[in-house]
Design a protein around this motif. Structure first.
Motif, PDB file in Angstrom:
ATOM      1  N   MET A  68      69.777  38.609  60.388  1.00  0.00           N
ATOM      2  CA  MET A  68      70.107  39.481  59.452  1.00  0.00           C
ATOM      3  C   MET A  68      68.672  40.717  59.775  1.00  0.00           C
ATOM      4  O   MET A  68      67.700  40.335  59.501  1.00  0.00           O
ATOM      5  CB  MET A  68      69.914  38.892  57.854  1.00  0.00           C
ATOM      6  N   GLU A  69      69.325  41.909  59.665  1.00  0.00           N
ATOM      7  CA  GLU A  69      68.193  42.837  60.293  1.00  0.00           C
ATOM      8  C   GLU A  69      67.758  43.741  58.775  1.00  0.00           C
ATOM      9  O   GLU A  69      68.770  44.060  57.974  1.00  0.00           O
ATOM     10  CB  GLU A  69      68.809  43.940  61.262  1.00  0.00           C
ATOM     11  N   VAL A  70      66.546  43.915  58.676  1.00  0.00           N
ATOM     12  CA  VAL A  70      66.041  44.829  57.639  1.00  0.00           C
ATOM     13  C   VAL A  70      66.017  46.042  57.685  1.00  0.00           C
ATOM     14  O   VAL A  70      65.242  46.505  58.728  1.00  0.00           O
ATOM     15  CB  VAL A  70      64.421  44.246  57.296  1.00  0.00           C
ATOM     16  N   THR A  71      66.971  46.860  57.358  1.00  0.00           N
ATOM     17  CA  THR A  71      66.907  48.202  57.283  1.00  0.00           C
ATOM     18  C   THR A  71      66.078  49.129  56.250  1.00  0.00           C
ATOM     19  O   THR A  71      65.598  48.472  55.367  1.00  0.00           O
ATOM     20  CB  THR A  71      68.498  48.644  57.488  1.00  0.00           C
ATOM     21  N   GLU A  72      66.087  50.490  56.520  1.00  0.00           N
ATOM     22  CA  GLU A  72      65.660  51.045  55.432  1.00  0.00           C
ATOM     23  C   GLU A  72      66.150  50.999  53.990  1.00  0.00           C
ATOM     24  O   GLU A  72      65.341  51.261  53.120  1.00  0.00           O
ATOM     25  CB  GLU A  72      65.399  52.603  55.968  1.00  0.00           C
ATOM     26  N   GLY A  73      67.377  50.767  54.032  1.00  0.00           N
ATOM     27  CA  GLY A  73      68.133  50.599  52.582  1.00  0.00           C
ATOM     28  C   GLY A  73      67.509  49.418  51.793  1.00  0.00           C
ATOM     29  O   GLY A  73      67.490  49.669  50.746  1.00  0.00           O
ATOM     30  N   TRP A  74      67.237  48.175  52.584  1.00  0.00           N
ATOM     31  CA  TRP A  74      66.611  47.322  51.561  1.00  0.00           C
ATOM     32  C   TRP A  74      64.915  47.708  51.274  1.00  0.00           C
ATOM     33  O   TRP A  74      64.765  47.276  49.869  1.00  0.00           O
ATOM     34  CB  TRP A  74      66.235  46.193  52.793  1.00  0.00           C
ATOM     35  N   TYR A  75      64.249  48.653  52.024  1.00  0.00           N
ATOM     36  CA  TYR A  75      62.912  49.014  51.303  1.00  0.00           C
ATOM     37  C   TYR A  75      63.482  49.901  50.124  1.00  0.00           C
ATOM     38  O   TYR A  75      62.734  49.805  49.349  1.00  0.00           O
ATOM     39  CB  TYR A  75      62.185  49.669  52.685  1.00  0.00           C
ATOM     40  N   LEU A  76      64.622  50.621  50.269  1.00  0.00           N
ATOM     41  CA  LEU A  76      64.864  51.598  49.124  1.00  0.00           C
ATOM     42  C   LEU A  76      65.122  50.806  47.778  1.00  0.00           C
ATOM     43  O   LEU A  76      64.862  51.220  46.702  1.00  0.00           O
ATOM     44  CB  LEU A  76      65.749  52.669  49.318  1.00  0.00           C
ATOM     45  N   VAL A  77      65.955  49.850  47.882  1.00  0.00           N
ATOM     46  CA  VAL A  77      66.165  48.737  47.038  1.00  0.00           C
ATOM     47  C   VAL A  77      64.985  48.210  46.362  1.00  0.00           C
ATOM     48  O   VAL A  77      64.962  48.206  45.071  1.00  0.00           O
ATOM     49  CB  VAL A  77      67.306  47.870  47.341  1.00  0.00           C
ATOM     50  N   LEU A  78      64.063  47.607  47.448  1.00  0.00           N
ATOM     51  CA  LEU A  78      62.888  47.075  46.696  1.00  0.00           C
ATOM     52  C   LEU A  78      61.904  48.179  45.996  1.00  0.00           C
ATOM     53  O   LEU A  78      61.452  48.036  44.812  1.00  0.00           O
ATOM     54  CB  LEU A  78      62.086  46.553  47.872  1.00  0.00           C
ATOM     55  N   GLY A  79      62.137  49.398  46.375  1.00  0.00           N
ATOM     56  CA  GLY A  79      61.232  50.494  45.777  1.00  0.00           C
ATOM     57  C   GLY A  79      61.839  50.689  44.371  1.00  0.00           C
ATOM     58  O   GLY A  79      61.094  50.637  43.574  1.00  0.00           O
ATOM     59  N   ALA A  80      63.183  50.699  44.301  1.00  0.00           N
ATOM     60  CA  ALA A  80      63.750  50.992  42.958  1.00  0.00           C
ATOM     61  C   ALA A  80      63.490  49.713  42.184  1.00  0.00           C
ATOM     62  O   ALA A  80      63.261  50.028  40.839  1.00  0.00           O
ATOM     63  CB  ALA A  80      65.321  51.340  43.227  1.00  0.00           C
ATOM     64  N   LEU A  81      63.540  48.502  42.557  1.00  0.00           N
ATOM     65  CA  LEU A  81      63.148  47.197  41.766  1.00  0.00           C
ATOM     66  C   LEU A  81      61.909  47.007  41.228  1.00  0.00           C
ATOM     67  O   LEU A  81      61.599  46.969  39.942  1.00  0.00           O
ATOM     68  CB  LEU A  81      63.653  46.133  42.492  1.00  0.00           C
ATOM     69  N   LEU A  82      60.979  47.608  42.089  1.00  0.00           N
ATOM     70  CA  LEU A  82      59.388  47.760  41.849  1.00  0.00           C
ATOM     71  C   LEU A  82      59.223  48.926  40.405  1.00  0.00           C
ATOM     72  O   LEU A  82      58.746  48.593  39.547  1.00  0.00           O
ATOM     73  CB  LEU A  82      58.474  48.047  42.893  1.00  0.00           C
ATOM     74  N   PHE A  83      60.081  49.854  40.785  1.00  0.00           N
ATOM     75  CA  PHE A  83      59.987  51.000  39.637  1.00  0.00           C
ATOM     76  C   PHE A  83      60.547  50.501  38.313  1.00  0.00           C
ATOM     77  O   PHE A  83      59.946  50.931  37.283  1.00  0.00           O
ATOM     78  CB  PHE A  83      60.511  52.499  40.387  1.00  0.00           C
ATOM     79  N   ILE A  84      61.649  50.064  38.610  1.00  0.00           N
ATOM     80  CA  ILE A  84      62.366  49.446  37.218  1.00  0.00           C
ATOM     81  C   ILE A  84      61.576  48.561  36.339  1.00  0.00           C
ATOM     82  O   ILE A  84      61.422  48.452  35.351  1.00  0.00           O
ATOM     83  CB  ILE A  84      63.827  48.909  37.587  1.00  0.00           C
TER      84      ILE A  84
END
Length: 101
Positions: free
Chosen positions: A1-17
């Protein structure tokens, strides 16, 4: 499974929430500062991800300035928290009126 930039955006949103929820629910000033730092790290991760997506260095430059402001916020915030806790050890964020002149 490839880690794309979308995963980083989701992680950033989760950290913010998570940081936002912690900031709203906790009354301990030190925990509130840590939640603000968590929110700033989520925003920084989002800036870096968008910088990589767009192929531009501007997002990484903004992250540098955000980290500088976060460091200054920690210094001032910890000074205030230490002053409050020394005056009354069981202080909460609602006790900020103790700091009045």
């Amino acid at each position: 499974m490839e880690v794309t930039e979308g995963w980083y955006l989701v992680l950033g949103a989760l950290l913010f929430i998570i940081g936002g929820i912690g900031l709203l629910l906790r009354r301990n000033p030190l925990v509130m500062l840590m939640c603000v730092e968590l929110m700033l790290n989520g925003v920084n991760l989002t800036f870096v991800a968008f910088s990589r997506i767009l192929g531009d260095v501007a997002g990484q430059t903004v992250v540098f300035f955000v980290l500088v402001v976060a460091a200054a916020e920690v210094v001032v915030g910890l000074g205030i928290v230490v002053a409050i806790v020394r005056r009354s050890p069981g202080a909460t964020a609602d006790d900020l009126s103790v700091m009045k002149g």
